[in-house]
Structures are given as structure tokens and as C-alpha cells.
Motif scaffolding. Structure first.
Motif, PDB file in Angstrom:
ATOM      1  N   GLY A 432       0.976  -1.051  -0.112  1.00 17.61           N
ATOM      2  CA  GLY A 432      -0.195   0.264  -0.356  1.00 17.61           C
ATOM      3  C   GLY A 432       0.842   1.169  -0.117  1.00 17.61           C
ATOM      4  O   GLY A 432       1.856   1.307   0.717  1.00 17.61           O
ATOM      5  N   ILE A 433       0.649   2.346  -0.775  1.00  8.28           N
ATOM      6  CA  ILE A 433       1.395   3.641  -0.935  1.00  8.28           C
ATOM      7  C   ILE A 433       0.444   4.645  -0.532  1.00  8.28           C
ATOM      8  O   ILE A 433      -0.273   4.656  -1.186  1.00  8.28           O
ATOM      9  CB  ILE A 433       1.876   3.457  -2.360  1.00  8.28           C
ATOM     10  N   PRO A 434       0.403   5.950  -0.305  1.00  9.09           N
ATOM     11  CA  PRO A 434      -0.184   6.857   0.274  1.00  9.09           C
ATOM     12  C   PRO A 434      -0.642   7.485  -0.782  1.00  9.09           C
ATOM     13  O   PRO A 434       0.084   7.637  -2.064  1.00  9.09           O
ATOM     14  CB  PRO A 434       0.674   7.383   0.689  1.00  9.09           C
ATOM     15  N   HIS A 435      -1.979   7.530  -0.650  1.00  9.19           N
ATOM     16  CA  HIS A 435      -2.815   7.934  -2.398  1.00  9.19           C
ATOM     17  C   HIS A 435      -4.054   9.177  -1.568  1.00  9.19           C
ATOM     18  O   HIS A 435      -4.601   8.600  -1.001  1.00  9.19           O
ATOM     19  CB  HIS A 435      -4.043   6.938  -2.324  1.00  9.19           C
ATOM     20  N   PRO A 436      -3.627   9.962  -2.436  1.00 11.49           N
ATOM     21  CA  PRO A 436      -4.383  11.321  -2.060  1.00 11.49           C
ATOM     22  C   PRO A 436      -5.893  11.087  -2.056  1.00 11.49           C
ATOM     23  O   PRO A 436      -6.717  11.725  -0.742  1.00 11.49           O
ATOM     24  CB  PRO A 436      -4.145  12.198  -3.256  1.00 11.49           C
ATOM     25  N   ASP A 437      -6.770   9.818  -2.839  1.00 11.36           N
ATOM     26  CA  ASP A 437      -8.019   9.944  -2.557  1.00 11.36           C
ATOM     27  C   ASP A 437      -8.098   8.600  -1.739  1.00 11.36           C
ATOM     28  O   ASP A 437      -9.168   8.760  -0.746  1.00 11.36           O
ATOM     29  CB  ASP A 437      -8.708   9.703  -4.037  1.00 11.36           C
ATOM     30  N   PHE A 438      -8.210   7.726  -2.012  1.00  7.78           N
ATOM     31  CA  PHE A 438      -8.458   6.052  -1.415  1.00  7.78           C
ATOM     32  C   PHE A 438      -7.341   6.039   0.614  1.00  7.78           C
ATOM     33  O   PHE A 438      -7.581   4.968   0.473  1.00  7.78           O
ATOM     34  CB  PHE A 438      -7.622   5.356  -2.494  1.00  7.78           C
ATOM     35  N   GLY A 439      -6.405   7.106   0.543  1.00  4.00           N
ATOM     36  CA  GLY A 439      -5.686   6.700   1.857  1.00  4.00           C
ATOM     37  C   GLY A 439      -4.600   6.176   1.096  1.00  4.00           C
ATOM     38  O   GLY A 439      -3.726   6.887   1.563  1.00  4.00           O
ATOM     39  N   GLU A 440      -4.468   4.348   1.137  1.00  2.00           N
ATOM     40  CA  GLU A 440      -3.729   3.616   0.724  1.00  2.00           C
ATOM     41  C   GLU A 440      -4.365   3.362  -1.139  1.00  2.00           C
ATOM     42  O   GLU A 440      -5.570   2.983  -0.955  1.00  2.00           O
ATOM     43  CB  GLU A 440      -3.829   2.588   1.658  1.00  2.00           C
ATOM     44  N   GLY A 441      -2.847   2.744  -2.026  1.00  2.00           N
ATOM     45  CA  GLY A 441      -3.362   2.468  -2.996  1.00  2.00           C
ATOM     46  C   GLY A 441      -2.639   1.708  -2.995  1.00  2.00           C
ATOM     47  O   GLY A 441      -1.627   1.530  -2.921  1.00  2.00           O
ATOM     48  N   LEU A 482      12.825  -8.880  -6.262  1.00  2.00           N
ATOM     49  CA  LEU A 482      11.846  -8.452  -5.087  1.00  2.00           C
ATOM     50  C   LEU A 482      13.170  -8.623  -4.089  1.00  2.00           C
ATOM     51  O   LEU A 482      14.488  -9.191  -4.062  1.00  2.00           O
ATOM     52  CB  LEU A 482      11.477  -9.025  -4.642  1.00  2.00           C
ATOM     53  N   PRO A 483      13.604  -7.022  -3.358  1.00  2.00           N
ATOM     54  CA  PRO A 483      14.089  -6.902  -2.359  1.00  2.00           C
ATOM     55  C   PRO A 483      14.449  -8.037  -1.221  1.00  2.00           C
ATOM     56  O   PRO A 483      12.677  -8.168  -0.837  1.00  2.00           O
ATOM     57  CB  PRO A 483      13.977  -5.583  -1.887  1.00  2.00           C
ATOM     58  N   LEU A 494      11.213  -1.286   1.927  1.00  2.00           N
ATOM     59  CA  LEU A 494      12.048  -0.687   1.000  1.00  2.00           C
ATOM     60  C   LEU A 494      11.226  -0.511   0.219  1.00  2.00           C
ATOM     61  O   LEU A 494      11.490   0.675  -1.066  1.00  2.00           O
ATOM     62  CB  LEU A 494      13.414  -1.652   0.962  1.00  2.00           C
ATOM     63  N   LEU A 495      10.256  -1.586  -0.467  1.00  2.00           N
ATOM     64  CA  LEU A 495       9.059  -1.113  -2.245  1.00  2.00           C
ATOM     65  C   LEU A 495       8.671   0.378  -1.493  1.00  2.00           C
ATOM     66  O   LEU A 495       8.529   1.379  -2.340  1.00  2.00           O
ATOM     67  CB  LEU A 495       8.450  -2.140  -2.282  1.00  2.00           C
ATOM     68  N   ARG A 496       7.938   0.339   0.036  1.00  2.43           N
ATOM     69  CA  ARG A 496       7.014   1.375   0.321  1.00  2.43           C
ATOM     70  C   ARG A 496       7.722   3.093   0.324  1.00  2.43           C
ATOM     71  O   ARG A 496       7.257   3.416   0.095  1.00  2.43           O
ATOM     72  CB  ARG A 496       6.237   1.295   1.845  1.00  2.43           C
ATOM     73  N   ASP A 501       5.825   8.058  -3.621  1.00  3.78           N
ATOM     74  CA  ASP A 501       5.343   9.420  -4.258  1.00  3.78           C
ATOM     75  C   ASP A 501       4.456   9.088  -5.072  1.00  3.78           C
ATOM     76  O   ASP A 501       4.500   9.891  -6.026  1.00  3.78           O
ATOM     77  CB  ASP A 501       5.652  10.818  -3.760  1.00  3.78           C
ATOM     78  N   ILE A 502       4.500   8.376  -5.888  1.00  5.02           N
ATOM     79  CA  ILE A 502       4.010   7.314  -6.913  1.00  5.02           C
ATOM     80  C   ILE A 502       2.623   8.498  -7.108  1.00  5.02           C
ATOM     81  O   ILE A 502       1.623   8.196  -8.785  1.00  5.02           O
ATOM     82  CB  ILE A 502       4.112   6.157  -7.707  1.00  5.02           C
ATOM     83  N   PHE A 503       1.731   8.213  -6.342  1.00 11.98           N
ATOM     84  CA  PHE A 503       0.393   8.756  -6.043  1.00 11.98           C
ATOM     85  C   PHE A 503      -0.374  10.216  -6.116  1.00 11.98           C
ATOM     86  O   PHE A 503      -0.865  10.684  -5.970  1.00 11.98           O
ATOM     87  CB  PHE A 503      -0.906   7.816  -5.385  1.00 11.98           C
ATOM     88  N   ARG A 504       1.302  10.961  -6.269  1.00  9.16           N
ATOM     89  CA  ARG A 504       1.216  12.122  -4.907  1.00  9.16           C
ATOM     90  C   ARG A 504       0.011  13.190  -6.419  1.00  9.16           C
ATOM     91  O   ARG A 504      -0.525  13.764  -5.585  1.00  9.16           O
ATOM     92  CB  ARG A 504       2.188  13.377  -5.404  1.00  9.16           C
TER      93      ARG A 504
END
Ligand code: MCA
Ligand code: AMP
Length: 508
Positions: A432-441, A482-483, A494-496, A501-504
Motif C-alpha cells: 500500500g502506498i499513500p494515495h490522495p483519494d483512497f488513503g492507501e492505493g 524483489l528486495p 524498502l518498496l514502500r 510518492d507515485i500517487f502524489r
């Protein structure tokens, strides 16, 4: 003593003037008396179909007042209500069918043919339909029957519902919730959120999860409140309704989307008493922007399927961002390390809880149940928290590998298994990566076999057969490997960090 939850809901909701109940926005009102009558006819239908108390009724239907009648009919007749997200695919549904072994399945008309075949395979004798307007064979049949007005006498430990929630390792587990679990939580929330006569609730949540089905409906019914009933979230419609409402409940995405709408103003919220947020972390930024724009400090609370609501910020005391407040009355909470040893003030550990809200265990999975409870009866939530000197709790992370996207849970393991099964894929990791709409994407990292002919599109299309669309990663990255740490474990941290910031720039 009569401990059927519907007895309590009926007694309290029928105190309303006749026209109160579910007001379909732009349509008519289905009063609490109508809901009661509809649920009694459905109870009669259960009898005609030879269903007996304890039988499961599996339901995958769109939101409508008739769907609420069906839920109440199940409570009233002692059936066990098993609601499913309407986004689940036929593959996902097949598992829930075989695990819960329902005697009756209620689904949308377009899914009925497929579900009849599955139902026949597992020996579920009845499949009825209900569409997004509440019409279909269930209401056709129930409508011709006289109401069965009695309410089955039940004990607080009797099951009212099974709600599926995924495990970190594999298939979903059915959390068994009793009438006592549900009524104790509803009464506590009704009290601590200070419901008053005349409160009007905006209800835009789905009714197949705890938040929309139990928290929102039960508290409003206990208050005999008018419910402005929307089929789904719609920022424009909600802002139009705000001047007529006093209470709204939502996931954080509701609040970020409302903030994107310039019509959300102080004036639009002039009649509102309380905005409540939960199901996922509410960002400080959202809390503050909302206060600046509307003058309201959102009240954040925290819960989970297995226990309903666990903590809440206070109605009258300080509502602080990035905290979820205090344990509900009757809920005991402690913070412990991985061995269950209690930690001190401000130390980060896993939240463990005990109380009348805590579920009865996982359906037909005593081992899984045992694994989640300490010997002294505390339930291990899997959430990493900190408790301050006053007992105020902050959720700081999760010990479980879980992504919460727009209030829906996505279990990386479940998605990874599906990706790994695709041709050409060697292995995968989902984070999960921070997502401005869904919180996490959700984001997928995929290692392909040499010469594999696989694209992001082909993976998404292939997954759509087996996974609900909200679980499908929004983006995929193809990587050489994968690391891993020295133990061979994938280092998701590490991936996170690397992809944080890919969904920034992704908008709602
Ligand atoms: C929809 N999509 C999503 C989500 N919702 N993707 C990720 N996360 C989501 N939550 C995808 C769809 O599959 C579709 O993708 C695209 O987004 C647009 O779909 P649409 O239906 O238009 O979405 P929406 O109407 O904008 O829905 C977003 C939503 C909704 C309003 C935030 O997800 C929602 O109502 N969430 C509330 C969930 C909830 O009630 N949770 C409570 C759980 P594609 O284009 O690929 O098809 S109870 C709980 O957690 C505990 C107990 C608690 O504490 O409350
Ligand atoms: P579910 O499995 O749908 O019941 O989701 C429950 C999980 O949602 C909890 O275990 C938490 O991880 C998360 N959750 C619910 N409310 C909040 C909140 N206010 N802040 C942070 N996490 C939350």
C-alpha cells in the motif's frame, strides 16, 4: 429475557412519528413502520421456505430499503445474516457460499443464473433476487404473505450475523457476531455520541460492512431518526443535504472528496452537529482543512469487524487528530508486545481488547479463533497503537499485512496469490502506498519469467475474473527481483519507501 437485537431496534425506532425512517433522496420515505412490516413479511417467507433459526442467509445486493428489511427480517426471525460486498466476483462468491453454507442466497438478478448453479453445487436450496430498487423475487414472494409479527426470543450470545474479513495468510474468515455484541455496541455509541431527538443522519455508506450496516443504521434506529439514504457516496448530493442533516458518518475518502468540492462551506454545515470518521486513518491534514472550511472538528473513532467500535474521540472533550480517542465504556484495552506482555504508557505495541462487543469467534475455524485470543480472553487486534497517560489511543501502524483503500480492506497475500498464478509470472509483492483519494492505493511488483508476454493491462484483465476490482493494484511495476532480507523475506518497507510518492498527483 428477550435479547433479540431487533426487539430493541423496533421498540426504539417505532417511537418516531409515522413518516420517519429511510428517506430515499429525491424519492419517498420508507417509514420505520414500513420497515417493520416488510421485515415481518420476510420473516414469514423464511418460515414458508422452512428456514430455521441459525440458518445462514447470504446476501449480495445493492443498497435499498428492502435490503434493510431483509437484514431486519433475519434478525427478527433468528437467521444469521451474511452480507457480501457487491464488488465480489463469482469466484470470490463461490468460496463464501461453500464456507457459510447458506439455506437462502439473495443476489442481484443479473447474477442469479450463475449463483443458482453454485448454490446447487453446495446444496443451498433457495436463491432469490433483489435489484437496486429492492424489487425481485424476494419481495414479490414476501409481499403476498401476511406479516409474521412476532420477534423470535433470543439470548445475547445467539448469532445475528457473520461478516467475512480476510486473514493475513489466506482465505477470508467469517467473524461471528451475536445479538449481544451488536446491541451493546449500538447502545454505547448512541450514548457517547450524544444522539438527540431530531437528529438526522446522512447515510451514504455501503450496507455490507460494519460501518454502514451496524454503526450508522443501529444508532439512527435507536434514536428513531430520519435517515437520508443515498445509494452511494456522491459529494454534490451530500452537500445539498447537509442543511437538512445533523450527523454524518464516513470513511476518510468521503471527507477528502467533500473538501475537493467548493460548495462545502461553513454555511452548508450550519445545521450539522457531528461528522464522524472511521474505517481507516484520517490524516491530520484532512482534519485541519475540514475544521478551517466548516468549523467542525471531525470525531474519529476506531473499530474492526470482529469487535464493532472499540474506541472513540470524545463528543465533549478534545477531539485530537491522529488519535482515535478512548476505549468505549465496557471495553477494556491494553497495549502488549508480541508475547502478550503488557507495555507501558506511550510504548508502541499491539492493541488487545475485551468487552461485550468482541465477537464469538471465526465461523467453523476454532484454530484461527484460538490464535487471535490470549488465554485471559483478550482479543489481539493486530493494530499497532500507543496509549498515553490519560488512556487516549493513537493507531500508529499495523502488525498485520493489510492495505486499507477507501475504507475497503485489501489483503496483499490474497492478491499476490492470484498474480503468482498467472502465466509468465515468477513472483509478486503487493503493498500500500499513500494515495490522495483512497488513503492507501495498492501497488503490485511483478517478477516475470524470461520471455513472458505480460503487460500491466493483461494482468489487470486477468485479475478481474477472480478479484473484486477495488483489490486490483492501481499500478504495476515489473522488476528483475524483489528486495529480500537475509532470511529471504520480501522487504516491503524498502518498496514502500522507494515508491512512496507515485500517487502524489492522483486526484479523486
Ligand atoms: C472503488 N474503487 C476502489 C474503491 N472503491 N478502489 C480502491 N479502493 C476503494 N475503496 C475502484 C472501483 O473498483 C473502480 O475501479 C473505481 O474505483 C471507481 O469505482 P466507483 O464505484 O465509482 O467508486 P466510488 O463510488 O468512487 O467509491 C469510492 C468510495 C467507496 C465511495 C470511497 O469505496 C466506499 O463507499 N467506501 C466505503 C467503504 C466502507 O464502508 N468501509 C467500511 C468497512 P475500476 O475503474 O477499475 O473498475 S467497516 C470497517 O472497516 C471497520 C469495522 C470500521 O472501523 O468501520
Ligand atoms: P475491517 O477488517 O474492515 O474490520 O477493518 C478493521 C481495521 O481498520 C482495523 O483493524 C484498523 O486497522 C482499521 N481502522 C479502522 N478504523 C480506523 C481508524 N480510525 N484509524 C486507523 N485505522 C482504523
Amino acid at each position: 429475557m428477550q435479547e433479540n437485537l431487533y426487539y430493541l431496534l423496533r421498540e426504539r425506532s417505532l417511537k418516531s412519528p409515522v413518516d420517519l425512517g429511510l428517506e430515499i433522496v429525491g424519492g419517498k420515505t420508507v417509514s420505520y413502520a414500513d420497515l417493520d412490516n416488510g421485515s415481518a413479511r420476510i420473516a414469514k417467507l423464511f418460515q414458508e421456505l422452512c428456514l430455521v433459526p441459525g440458518d445462514r442467509v447470504l446476501v449480495q445486493v445493492d443498497k435499498s430499503p428492502q435490503a434493510v428489511m431483509l437484514y431486519l427480517g433475519c434478525l427478527r426471525a433468528g437467521m444469521v445474516y451474511v452480507p457480501l460486498n457487491t464488488a465480489y466476483t463469482a469466484t470470490e462468491l463461490a468460496y463464501f457460499l461453500s464456507d457459510s453454507e447458506p439455506r437462502l442466497v439473495v443476489c442481484g438478478p443479473q447474477a442469479a443464473d450463475k449463483i443458482e448453479l453454485e448454490a446447487a453445487r453446495i446444496g443451498a436450496p433457495h436463491v432469490l433476487t433483489m435489484d437496486e430498487r429492492g424489487a425481485g423475487t424476494l419481495m414479490e414472494q414476501a409481499g403476498t404473505l401476511p406479516p409474521k409479527n412476532d420477534i423470535l426470543s433470543l439470548k445475547s450470545g445467539d448469532l445475528g450475523a457473520i461478516l467475512y474479513t480476510s486473514g493475513t495468510t489466506g482465505r477470508s474468515k467469517g467473524a461471528m457476531l451475536s445479538h449481544g455484541n451488536l446491541s451493546s455496541n449500538a447502545l454505547a455509541l448512541h450514548r457517547i455520541w450524544g444522539w438527540i431527538p431530531g437528529d438526522v443522519l446522512i447515510h451514504a455508506l455501503p450496507i455490507f460492512h460494519v460501518h454502514g450496516l451496524f454503526v450508522a443504521l443501529h444508532t439512527a434506529m435507536l434514536n428513531a431518526s430520519r435517515i437520508l439514504f443515498l445509494p452511494r457516496f456522491d459529494a454534490d448530493k451530500i452537500i445539498n443535504l447537509l442543511p437538512r442533516a445533523t450527523v454524518m458518518m464516513g470513511v476518510p475518502t468521503f471527507y477528502t472528496r467533500l473538501l475537493h468540492n467548493p460548495a462545502l462551506t461553513h454555511d452548508a454545515c450550519r445545521n450539522m452537529r457531528l461528522f464522524i470518521s472511521g474505517s481507516a486513518p484520517l490524516l491530520k491534514e484532512t482534519f485541519e482543512s475540514f475544521e478551517t472550511r466548516t468549523g467542525h472538528r471531525i470525531l474519529e473513532r476506531y473499530g474492526m469487524t470482529e469487535a464493532g467500535m472499540i474506541t472513540s474521540n470524545p463528543l465533549d472533550g478534545e477531539r485530537l487528530p491522529e488519535t482515535v480517542g478512548f476505549p468505549l465504556p465496557d471495553v477494556k484495552a491494553r497495549v502488549a508486545d508480541e508475547h502478550g506482555v503488557a507495555l507501558g504508557t506511550d510504548e508502541v505495541g499491539v492493541l488487545e481488547i475485551k468487552g461485550p462487543n468482541v465477537f464469538q469467534g471465526y465461523w467453523r475455524a476454532p484454530d484461527k479463533t484460538q490464535a487471535e485470543f490470549r488465554d485471559d480472553g483478550y482479543f489481539i487486534t493486530g493494530d499497532l497503537v500507543r496509549m498515553d497517560q490519560e488512556g487516549r489511543i493513537s493507531v500508529v501502524g499495523r502488525a498485520k499485512d493489510l492495505i486499507i483503500s477507501g475504507g475497503y480492506n485489501v489483503y496483499p497475500k490474497e492478491v499476490e496469490v492470484c498474480i503468482d498464478n498467472l502465466e509468465g509470472v515468477a513472483e509478486s509483492a503487493v503493498i500500500g502506498i499513500p494515495h490522495p483519494d483512497f488513503g492507501e492505493g495498492a501497488v503490485g511488483f511483478v517478477v516475470l519469467h524470461r520471455d513472458a508476454n505480460v503487460s500491466e493491462r493483461s494482468i489487470k484483465d486477468a485479475l478481474a475474473d477472480s478479484l473484486a476490482r477495488f483489490k486490483i493494484p492501481k499500478k504495476f511495476f515489473f522488476v528483475d527481483e524483489l528486495p529480500r532480507n537475509t532470511m529471504g523475506k520480501v522487504q516491503k518497507n524498502l518498496l514502500r519507501e522507494r515508491y512512496s510518492d507515485i500517487f502524489r498527483n492522483t486526484g479523486p
